[in-house]
Scaffold this motif. Sequence first.
Motif, PDB file in Angstrom:
ATOM      1  N   ILE A 178       0.833  -1.192   0.000  1.00 53.01           N
ATOM      2  CA  ILE A 178       0.000   0.000   0.000  1.00 53.01           C
ATOM      3  C   ILE A 178       0.871   1.247   0.000  1.00 53.01           C
ATOM      4  O   ILE A 178       2.070   1.173   0.276  1.00 53.01           O
ATOM      5  CB  ILE A 178      -0.944   0.023   1.219  1.00 53.01           C
ATOM      6  CG1 ILE A 178      -0.129   0.007   2.523  1.00 53.01           C
ATOM      7  CG2 ILE A 178      -1.937  -1.140   1.168  1.00 53.01           C
ATOM      8  CD1 ILE A 178      -0.926   0.321   3.769  1.00 53.01           C
TER       9      ILE A 178
ATOM     10  N   ALA B 126       1.070   4.803   1.828  1.00 49.51           N
ATOM     11  CA  ALA B 126       0.661   5.687   2.916  1.00 49.51           C
ATOM     12  C   ALA B 126       1.747   6.749   3.067  1.00 49.51           C
ATOM     13  O   ALA B 126       2.809   6.651   2.450  1.00 49.51           O
ATOM     14  CB  ALA B 126       0.487   4.887   4.203  1.00 49.51           C
TER      15      ALA B 126
ATOM     16  N   THR C 298      -8.736  -8.182   1.326  1.00 51.09           N
ATOM     17  CA  THR C 298      -9.596  -7.078   0.894  1.00 51.09           C
ATOM     18  C   THR C 298     -10.789  -7.594   0.103  1.00 51.09           C
ATOM     19  O   THR C 298     -11.930  -7.148   0.302  1.00 51.09           O
ATOM     20  CB  THR C 298      -8.797  -6.072   0.054  1.00 51.09           C
ATOM     21  OG1 THR C 298      -7.664  -5.626   0.813  1.00 51.09           O
ATOM     22  CG2 THR C 298      -9.653  -4.871  -0.322  1.00 51.09           C
TER      23      THR C 298
ATOM     24  N   SER D 273      -6.986  -0.785   8.144  1.00 56.57           N
ATOM     25  CA  SER D 273      -6.374   0.379   7.509  1.00 56.57           C
ATOM     26  C   SER D 273      -5.655  -0.020   6.226  1.00 56.57           C
ATOM     27  O   SER D 273      -5.578   0.769   5.273  1.00 56.57           O
ATOM     28  CB  SER D 273      -5.401   1.059   8.474  1.00 56.57           C
ATOM     29  OG  SER D 273      -4.225   0.289   8.659  1.00 56.57           O
ATOM     30  N   ILE D 274      -5.117  -1.237   6.184  1.00 56.87           N
ATOM     31  CA  ILE D 274      -4.502  -1.748   4.962  1.00 56.87           C
ATOM     32  C   ILE D 274      -5.578  -2.064   3.933  1.00 56.87           C
ATOM     33  O   ILE D 274      -5.498  -1.668   2.762  1.00 56.87           O
ATOM     34  CB  ILE D 274      -3.647  -2.998   5.264  1.00 56.87           C
ATOM     35  CG1 ILE D 274      -2.470  -2.624   6.171  1.00 56.87           C
ATOM     36  CG2 ILE D 274      -3.154  -3.644   3.969  1.00 56.87           C
ATOM     37  CD1 ILE D 274      -1.653  -3.810   6.641  1.00 56.87           C
TER      38      ILE D 274
ATOM     39  N   ASP E  73      -8.527  -0.848   3.687  1.00 59.64           N
ATOM     40  CA  ASP E  73      -9.176   0.373   3.200  1.00 59.64           C
ATOM     41  C   ASP E  73      -8.357   1.089   2.142  1.00 59.64           C
ATOM     42  O   ASP E  73      -8.905   1.820   1.308  1.00 59.64           O
ATOM     43  CB  ASP E  73      -9.468   1.319   4.372  1.00 59.64           C
ATOM     44  CG  ASP E  73     -10.627   0.837   5.240  1.00 59.64           C
ATOM     45  OD1 ASP E  73     -11.370  -0.053   4.780  1.00 59.64           O
ATOM     46  OD2 ASP E  73     -10.770   1.342   6.365  1.00 59.64           O
ATOM     47  N   ARG E  74      -7.041   0.908   2.161  1.00 62.21           N
ATOM     48  CA  ARG E  74      -6.201   1.532   1.134  1.00 62.21           C
ATOM     49  C   ARG E  74      -6.195   0.726  -0.159  1.00 62.21           C
ATOM     50  O   ARG E  74      -5.943   1.275  -1.231  1.00 62.21           O
ATOM     51  CB  ARG E  74      -4.771   1.726   1.656  1.00 62.21           C
ATOM     52  CG  ARG E  74      -4.680   2.818   2.718  1.00 62.21           C
ATOM     53  CD  ARG E  74      -3.250   3.109   3.106  1.00 62.21           C
ATOM     54  NE  ARG E  74      -3.196   4.139   4.145  1.00 62.21           N
ATOM     55  CZ  ARG E  74      -3.223   5.440   3.922  1.00 62.21           C
ATOM     56  NH1 ARG E  74      -3.310   5.885   2.677  1.00 62.21           N
ATOM     57  NH2 ARG E  74      -3.167   6.297   4.923  1.00 62.21           N
TER      58      ARG E  74
ATOM     59  N   SER F 281      -9.160   0.495  -5.368  1.00 63.52           N
ATOM     60  CA  SER F 281      -8.613   0.087  -6.666  1.00 63.52           C
ATOM     61  C   SER F 281      -9.191  -1.226  -7.164  1.00 63.52           C
ATOM     62  O   SER F 281      -9.054  -1.540  -8.356  1.00 63.52           O
ATOM     63  CB  SER F 281      -7.087  -0.038  -6.579  1.00 63.52           C
ATOM     64  OG  SER F 281      -6.710  -1.074  -5.696  1.00 63.52           O
TER      65      SER F 281
ATOM     66  N   ASN G 235      -4.199  -3.180  -7.926  1.00 61.30           N
ATOM     67  CA  ASN G 235      -3.625  -2.554  -6.734  1.00 61.30           C
ATOM     68  C   ASN G 235      -2.231  -2.002  -7.011  1.00 61.30           C
ATOM     69  O   ASN G 235      -1.886  -0.903  -6.562  1.00 61.30           O
ATOM     70  CB  ASN G 235      -3.571  -3.574  -5.589  1.00 61.30           C
ATOM     71  CG  ASN G 235      -2.991  -2.981  -4.331  1.00 61.30           C
ATOM     72  OD1 ASN G 235      -3.480  -1.984  -3.803  1.00 61.30           O
ATOM     73  ND2 ASN G 235      -1.915  -3.582  -3.825  1.00 61.30           N
TER      74      ASN G 235
ATOM     75  N   ALA H 168      -1.207   1.913  -6.772  1.00 63.71           N
ATOM     76  CA  ALA H 168      -0.137   2.336  -5.873  1.00 63.71           C
ATOM     77  C   ALA H 168       0.920   3.135  -6.624  1.00 63.71           C
ATOM     78  O   ALA H 168       1.414   4.157  -6.146  1.00 63.71           O
ATOM     79  CB  ALA H 168       0.491   1.114  -5.199  1.00 63.71           C
TER      80      ALA H 168
ATOM     81  N   GLN I 160      -0.460   6.528  -7.285  1.00 66.63           N
ATOM     82  CA  GLN I 160      -0.443   7.333  -6.063  1.00 66.63           C
ATOM     83  C   GLN I 160       0.932   7.925  -5.805  1.00 66.63           C
ATOM     84  O   GLN I 160       1.061   9.081  -5.394  1.00 66.63           O
ATOM     85  CB  GLN I 160      -0.872   6.484  -4.865  1.00 66.63           C
ATOM     86  CG  GLN I 160      -2.365   6.248  -4.759  1.00 66.63           C
ATOM     87  CD  GLN I 160      -2.671   5.393  -3.539  1.00 66.63           C
ATOM     88  OE1 GLN I 160      -2.613   4.171  -3.588  1.00 66.63           O
ATOM     89  NE2 GLN I 160      -2.973   6.043  -2.443  1.00 66.63           N
TER      90      GLN I 160
END
Length: 209
Positions: A77, A79, A112, A129-130, A132-133, A137, A161, A165, A168
């Motif tokens: 991910i 972050a 996920t 939290s992982i 949700d990221r 996608s 994904n 990433a 991002q």
Amino acid sequence: MNIPAPEALERLREGNQRFASGVRRLDATGLARRADLVAGQAPFAIILGCSDSRVPAEIVFDQGLGDLFVIRVAGPIVAPSQIGSVEFAAERFGTRLVVVLGHSQCGAVTATLEELRRPGGTSSRNLRSIVDRIRPSIEGLLATDLAQEPERLLSAAVRANVRAAANQLRHGSEIIERLSEEDGLLVVGAEYSLESGIVNVLEGAAAGG
């Protein structure tokens, strides 16, 4: 001065070919190499990869001490801490290649997909939290025919994904954007196959250099 992104990518490809064929290069982790690195480092590539124990970047790319700046996190991910780590290496060491490295059968992507199908199944807020990221996608894939084919769905989700990433990273940092536009920084997405040992670049290889 570090090597240009296209050359760095070719070096990774060659190393992965050696790994996949079982022909490793001469040891690059010995006493002499370690001593050379005490004064500093100049990694030729930054790898944002998954924490999965089966995908250690230095090994799958057949590289030694000081060659790669590796950031590992489930997913992988993106972050703030991961973006900051990429910024640090790109600015401090002049590294011009960033590889977002996903892999087949990824557990975080599988978790996920399971959460999307059975909401509320993830009890840990940290794991959530992982999830949700990764969710944005891949959730659209469940509205396609892939939803009826679990193996193909997972493969498509892993790639989606990775692409998200990489995107991002390209657009989530003024520093990375500037270095990409002005100084040859290249961000690519890639997937490692647990089955074959081969890393395939998914996208981004023609976007810079």
